[in-house]
Design an enzyme around this catalytic site. Structure first.
Site: not given
Length: 153
Positions: A57, A59, A87, A90
């Site tokens: 992801h 992040e 999410c 993260c």
């Protein structure tokens, strides 16, 4: 609502990274980590499709780069600016890295973990919490996501 100029500048870069992710066929999310002085020390976009890595992801990519830049996993005093609300995975990484501030654009009403579905980053039961600033350039971040998914539905 008025936002800090440094947050707006970092979000500009996060949105550009999100656009690049979308153009490459991944969900358009971009992230930037700045240090206490506001200098960019890490950035990333979603790379799950490119790397076949479920943890890639935006992040996570940005946090890893920031940690490498500082030579430390501890990112206390730093800010993570991301185009979409993190999410659960993260949000956990935000807490594990000791990020002090989380700034995001669009809310994620299906999987967000910074105030919409969950509020992991500010959960008083956990030993560390981050300040949250939401809605920075929200309309633009949301439009990128909407356009990406409209084509795929």
């Amino acid at each position: 609502m008025t936002f800090e100029p440094a947050d707006l500048a970092a979000m500009e870069r996060a949105l550009a990274l999100a656009e690049a992710a979308g153009a490459a066929g991944d969900v358009p999310v971009g992230a930037v980590v700045t240090d206490a002085a506001g200098s960019v020390i890490g950035e990333g976009c979603n790379l799950r499709e490119a790397t076949h890595d479920p943890t890639a992801h935006a992040e996570i990519v940005a946090l890893r780069q920031a940690a490498a830049s500082l030579g430390s996993w501890n990112l206390e005093g730093c800010t993570l600016v991301v185009s979409l609300e993190p999410c659960v995975m993260c949000a956990g990484a935000v807490l594990q890295s000791r990020i002090s501030r989380l700034v995001f654009g669009a809310w994620d009403e299906k999987a967000g973990a910074a105030g919409s579905v969950y509020d992991v980053v500010r959960d008083r039961r956990l030993p560390y919490r981050a300040e949250v600033v939401a809605g920075v350039r929200e309309d633009e971040a949301s439009a990128l996501l909407r356009a990406f998914f409209d084509v795929r539905r």
